[in-house]
Design a protein around this motif. Structure first.
Motif, PDB file in Angstrom:
ATOM      1  N   LYS A 208       0.759  -1.154  -0.091  1.00 54.12           N
ATOM      2  CA  LYS A 208      -0.054   0.063   0.068  1.00 54.12           C
ATOM      3  C   LYS A 208       0.943   1.399  -0.065  1.00 54.12           C
ATOM      4  O   LYS A 208       2.120   1.233   0.523  1.00 54.12           O
ATOM      5  CB  LYS A 208      -1.046  -0.014   1.207  1.00 54.12           C
ATOM      6  CG  LYS A 208      -2.036  -1.123   1.239  1.00 54.12           C
ATOM      7  CD  LYS A 208      -2.919  -1.036   2.054  1.00 54.12           C
ATOM      8  CE  LYS A 208      -4.019  -2.044   2.154  1.00 54.12           C
ATOM      9  NZ  LYS A 208      -5.032  -2.184   3.403  1.00 54.12           N
ATOM     10  N   LYS A 209       0.421   2.223  -0.488  1.00 58.87           N
ATOM     11  CA  LYS A 209       1.159   3.385  -1.001  1.00 58.87           C
ATOM     12  C   LYS A 209       1.609   4.331   0.123  1.00 58.87           C
ATOM     13  O   LYS A 209       2.401   5.339  -0.082  1.00 58.87           O
ATOM     14  CB  LYS A 209       0.711   4.012  -2.291  1.00 58.87           C
ATOM     15  CG  LYS A 209       0.749   3.068  -3.389  1.00 58.87           C
ATOM     16  CD  LYS A 209       0.510   3.618  -4.817  1.00 58.87           C
ATOM     17  CE  LYS A 209       0.316   2.719  -5.837  1.00 58.87           C
ATOM     18  NZ  LYS A 209      -0.248   3.184  -7.031  1.00 58.87           N
ATOM     19  N   THR A 210       0.630   4.719   1.100  1.00 53.80           N
ATOM     20  CA  THR A 210       1.017   5.986   1.979  1.00 53.80           C
ATOM     21  C   THR A 210       2.103   5.685   2.976  1.00 53.80           C
ATOM     22  O   THR A 210       2.285   4.502   3.408  1.00 53.80           O
ATOM     23  CB  THR A 210      -0.615   6.337   2.693  1.00 53.80           C
ATOM     24  OG1 THR A 210      -0.791   5.245   3.739  1.00 53.80           O
ATOM     25  CG2 THR A 210      -1.665   6.067   1.767  1.00 53.80           C
ATOM     26  N   TRP A 211       2.349   6.675   3.279  1.00 51.85           N
ATOM     27  CA  TRP A 211       3.531   6.489   4.334  1.00 51.85           C
ATOM     28  C   TRP A 211       3.039   6.002   5.826  1.00 51.85           C
ATOM     29  O   TRP A 211       3.736   5.380   6.438  1.00 51.85           O
ATOM     30  CB  TRP A 211       4.295   7.762   4.585  1.00 51.85           C
ATOM     31  CG  TRP A 211       5.298   7.902   5.501  1.00 51.85           C
ATOM     32  CD1 TRP A 211       5.502   8.590   6.891  1.00 51.85           C
ATOM     33  CD2 TRP A 211       6.649   7.172   5.614  1.00 51.85           C
ATOM     34  NE1 TRP A 211       6.776   8.125   7.323  1.00 51.85           N
ATOM     35  CE2 TRP A 211       7.112   7.412   6.849  1.00 51.85           C
ATOM     36  CE3 TRP A 211       6.970   5.959   4.292  1.00 51.85           C
ATOM     37  CZ2 TRP A 211       8.487   6.811   6.903  1.00 51.85           C
ATOM     38  CZ3 TRP A 211       8.335   5.553   4.880  1.00 51.85           C
ATOM     39  CH2 TRP A 211       9.007   5.936   6.056  1.00 51.85           C
ATOM     40  N   ALA A 212       1.661   6.560   5.767  1.00 56.34           N
ATOM     41  CA  ALA A 212       1.095   5.831   7.268  1.00 56.34           C
ATOM     42  C   ALA A 212       0.953   4.326   7.140  1.00 56.34           C
ATOM     43  O   ALA A 212       1.249   3.651   8.095  1.00 56.34           O
ATOM     44  CB  ALA A 212      -0.504   6.383   7.460  1.00 56.34           C
ATOM     45  N   ASP A 213       0.864   3.830   5.884  1.00 56.88           N
ATOM     46  CA  ASP A 213       0.616   2.373   5.598  1.00 56.88           C
ATOM     47  C   ASP A 213       1.946   1.839   6.064  1.00 56.88           C
ATOM     48  O   ASP A 213       2.343   0.858   6.592  1.00 56.88           O
ATOM     49  CB  ASP A 213       0.025   2.000   4.282  1.00 56.88           C
ATOM     50  CG  ASP A 213      -1.340   2.335   4.120  1.00 56.88           C
ATOM     51  OD1 ASP A 213      -2.073   2.266   5.058  1.00 56.88           O
ATOM     52  OD2 ASP A 213      -1.793   2.655   3.004  1.00 56.88           O
ATOM     53  N   GLU A 216       3.042   1.478   9.834  1.00 54.68           N
ATOM     54  CA  GLU A 216       2.389   0.394  10.316  1.00 54.68           C
ATOM     55  C   GLU A 216       2.916  -0.755  10.016  1.00 54.68           C
ATOM     56  O   GLU A 216       3.101  -1.899  10.933  1.00 54.68           O
ATOM     57  CB  GLU A 216       0.970   0.411   9.785  1.00 54.68           C
ATOM     58  CG  GLU A 216      -0.066  -0.611  10.602  1.00 54.68           C
ATOM     59  CD  GLU A 216      -0.263  -0.600  11.976  1.00 54.68           C
ATOM     60  OE1 GLU A 216      -0.683  -1.595  12.579  1.00 54.68           O
ATOM     61  OE2 GLU A 216       0.008   0.225  12.836  1.00 54.68           O
ATOM     62  N   ARG A 217       3.086  -0.795   8.875  1.00 54.88           N
ATOM     63  CA  ARG A 217       3.601  -2.203   8.423  1.00 54.88           C
ATOM     64  C   ARG A 217       5.049  -2.457   9.225  1.00 54.88           C
ATOM     65  O   ARG A 217       5.517  -3.466   9.384  1.00 54.88           O
ATOM     66  CB  ARG A 217       4.010  -2.324   7.093  1.00 54.88           C
ATOM     67  CG  ARG A 217       2.635  -2.496   6.199  1.00 54.88           C
ATOM     68  CD  ARG A 217       2.877  -2.790   4.690  1.00 54.88           C
ATOM     69  NE  ARG A 217       3.874  -1.980   3.955  1.00 54.88           N
ATOM     70  CZ  ARG A 217       3.547  -1.074   3.297  1.00 54.88           C
ATOM     71  NH1 ARG A 217       2.408  -0.764   3.154  1.00 54.88           N
ATOM     72  NH2 ARG A 217       4.194  -0.321   2.745  1.00 54.88           N
ATOM     73  N   MET A 218       5.893  -1.491   9.347  1.00 53.90           N
ATOM     74  CA  MET A 218       6.880  -1.216  10.210  1.00 53.90           C
ATOM     75  C   MET A 218       6.899  -1.838  11.628  1.00 53.90           C
ATOM     76  O   MET A 218       7.682  -2.739  11.910  1.00 53.90           O
ATOM     77  CB  MET A 218       7.778  -0.085  10.067  1.00 53.90           C
ATOM     78  CG  MET A 218       8.265   0.402   8.850  1.00 53.90           C
ATOM     79  SD  MET A 218       8.895   2.047   9.089  1.00 53.90           S
ATOM     80  CE  MET A 218       8.952   2.699   7.223  1.00 53.90           C
ATOM     81  N   ARG A 219       6.023  -1.397  12.170  1.00 57.25           N
ATOM     82  CA  ARG A 219       5.327  -1.572  13.383  1.00 57.25           C
ATOM     83  C   ARG A 219       5.093  -3.250  13.458  1.00 57.25           C
ATOM     84  O   ARG A 219       5.472  -3.862  14.415  1.00 57.25           O
ATOM     85  CB  ARG A 219       4.153  -1.051  13.875  1.00 57.25           C
ATOM     86  CG  ARG A 219       3.774  -1.150  15.422  1.00 57.25           C
ATOM     87  CD  ARG A 219       2.768  -0.411  15.606  1.00 57.25           C
ATOM     88  NE  ARG A 219       1.688  -1.140  15.025  1.00 57.25           N
ATOM     89  CZ  ARG A 219       0.901  -2.054  15.660  1.00 57.25           C
ATOM     90  NH1 ARG A 219       1.438  -2.936  16.557  1.00 57.25           N
ATOM     91  NH2 ARG A 219      -0.273  -2.547  14.864  1.00 57.25           N
ATOM     92  N   LEU A 220       4.306  -3.597  12.625  1.00 56.46           N
ATOM     93  CA  LEU A 220       3.897  -5.146  12.735  1.00 56.46           C
ATOM     94  C   LEU A 220       5.115  -5.844  12.491  1.00 56.46           C
ATOM     95  O   LEU A 220       5.192  -6.976  13.019  1.00 56.46           O
ATOM     96  CB  LEU A 220       2.745  -5.370  11.392  1.00 56.46           C
ATOM     97  CG  LEU A 220       1.496  -4.719  11.671  1.00 56.46           C
ATOM     98  CD1 LEU A 220       0.748  -4.947  10.420  1.00 56.46           C
ATOM     99  CD2 LEU A 220       0.627  -5.272  12.805  1.00 56.46           C
ATOM    100  N   GLU A 242      10.685  -1.531   4.550  1.00 59.90           N
ATOM    101  CA  GLU A 242       9.402  -0.794   4.246  1.00 59.90           C
ATOM    102  C   GLU A 242       9.464   0.512   3.711  1.00 59.90           C
ATOM    103  O   GLU A 242       8.504   0.912   2.939  1.00 59.90           O
ATOM    104  CB  GLU A 242       8.498  -0.730   5.714  1.00 59.90           C
ATOM    105  CG  GLU A 242       8.118  -2.054   6.137  1.00 59.90           C
ATOM    106  CD  GLU A 242       7.298  -3.088   5.118  1.00 59.90           C
ATOM    107  OE1 GLU A 242       6.532  -2.382   4.353  1.00 59.90           O
ATOM    108  OE2 GLU A 242       7.642  -4.215   5.252  1.00 59.90           O
ATOM    109  N   THR A 243      10.597   1.321   3.938  1.00 59.11           N
ATOM    110  CA  THR A 243      10.891   2.236   3.334  1.00 59.11           C
ATOM    111  C   THR A 243      11.244   2.077   1.936  1.00 59.11           C
ATOM    112  O   THR A 243      10.636   2.737   0.846  1.00 59.11           O
ATOM    113  CB  THR A 243      12.219   2.917   3.777  1.00 59.11           C
ATOM    114  OG1 THR A 243      11.830   3.295   5.275  1.00 59.11           O
ATOM    115  CG2 THR A 243      12.326   4.498   2.905  1.00 59.11           C
ATOM    116  N   ALA A 244      11.955   1.018   1.403  1.00 57.16           N
ATOM    117  CA  ALA A 244      12.123   0.551   0.077  1.00 57.16           C
ATOM    118  C   ALA A 244      10.866   0.223  -0.465  1.00 57.16           C
ATOM    119  O   ALA A 244      10.642   0.793  -1.711  1.00 57.16           O
ATOM    120  CB  ALA A 244      12.837  -0.569  -0.009  1.00 57.16           C
ATOM    121  N   LYS A 245       9.823  -0.495  -0.020  1.00 49.76           N
ATOM    122  CA  LYS A 245       8.481  -0.814  -0.682  1.00 49.76           C
ATOM    123  C   LYS A 245       7.807   0.569  -1.074  1.00 49.76           C
ATOM    124  O   LYS A 245       7.108   0.509  -1.881  1.00 49.76           O
ATOM    125  CB  LYS A 245       7.840  -1.600   0.177  1.00 49.76           C
ATOM    126  CG  LYS A 245       8.160  -3.164   0.359  1.00 49.76           C
ATOM    127  CD  LYS A 245       7.399  -3.803   1.037  1.00 49.76           C
ATOM    128  CE  LYS A 245       7.462  -5.516   1.207  1.00 49.76           C
ATOM    129  NZ  LYS A 245       6.691  -6.142   1.895  1.00 49.76           N
TER     130      LYS A 245
END
Length: 249
Positions: A208-213, A216-220, A242-245
């Motif tokens: 998913k494209k937003t930085w907020a997403d 959240e993926r980093m946290r998970l 997640e930054t690369a994605k």
């Protein structure tokens, strides 16, 4: 099909009419047919199921048990668990409905298992964006540092025996990482083959494209590393991936 080694393939699908034909045909056209292929559909509202039904006779001709199950589910990992529960092959592959196998995938996995049995195997992955290849993600096997940068879920096959022990908890988009870490932590035998066995379209749930997403993926991802006993330094791994994605998406 070799009586000693058989392959089950499962595709979890939902409103996948735009891509599922290529997915199904990649399984149908294997150089060695799989034992069974299950489409586990989450009650799609488009033509996914009708497209899947078009291939019933062709799979029958190849001797593959082909089933389409369409009902409400609790997400992709719930669908995968349903398919795993139905499967009976020596090894189980999970192929998403927007990805596809290379023609030699099943044959290659069987050959590798016959040479030296394993609990899990994965291979190189071709990355696709806007229907163009953007690179090959190599499979690597490190003993002391576990990262998704070295592992490719669409190319992964796990023994049915291991799936009797491990199932997806249906907690997050990173259930697959959780299972990988458990398998590695428990000392199971993992193998790789440096050959492209699957093709992956960027743009799924984990992209998913937003930085907020991305945050959240980093946290998970970091939570899953920690719950499986990995170092706090894996926060850097989660941030980098997640930054690369986020940039690629």
């Amino acid at each position: 099909m070799d009586d000693r080694v058989s392959i089950s393939v499962i595709t979890a699908a939902y409103n996948s009419s735009a891509t599922i034909r290529q997915t199904i045909e990649s399984v149908l056209n294997q150089t060695k047919p799989c034992l069974e292929y299950f489409i586990i559909d989450g009650a799609s509202e488009d033509d996914t199921v009708s497209i899947a039904k078009e291939y019933q006779e062709e799979f029958k001709k190849r001797g593959t048990d082909y089933r389409i199950i369409s009902e409400k589910d609790n997400g992709i990992y719930d669908a995968m668990n349903k398919g795993i529960a139905l499967s009976s092959g020596t090894l189980v592959g999970l192929l998403n409905s927007d990805d596809w196998y290379e023609p030699v995938t099943v044959e290659t996995v069987i050959q590798e298992y016959e040479k030296s049995p394993f609990d899990m195997i994965y291979a190189d992955l071709r990355m696709i964006r806007n229907e163009k290849m953007i690179g090959i993600k190599k499979a690597r096997l490190r003993n002391h540092y576990i990262t998704t940068r070295d592992w490719n879920h669409p190319t992964t096959f796990i023994t049915r025996e291991m799936y009797e022990i491990y199932r997806y908890p249906c907690e997050s988009v990173y259930d697959d990482l959780d299972l990988l870490l458990k398998i590695r932590k428990d000392g199971r035998k993992v193998a790789i083959v440096n050959k492209v066995l699957a093709n992956y379209r960027l743009g799924g749930a984990s992209n998913k494209k937003t930085w907020a997403d991305a945050r959240e993926r980093m946290r998970l991802k970091y939570r899953i590393y920690r719950e499986n006993g990995y170092s706090r330094f894996y926060i850097l791994e989660a941030f980098a991936m997640e930054t690369a994605k986020f940039i690629l998406s």
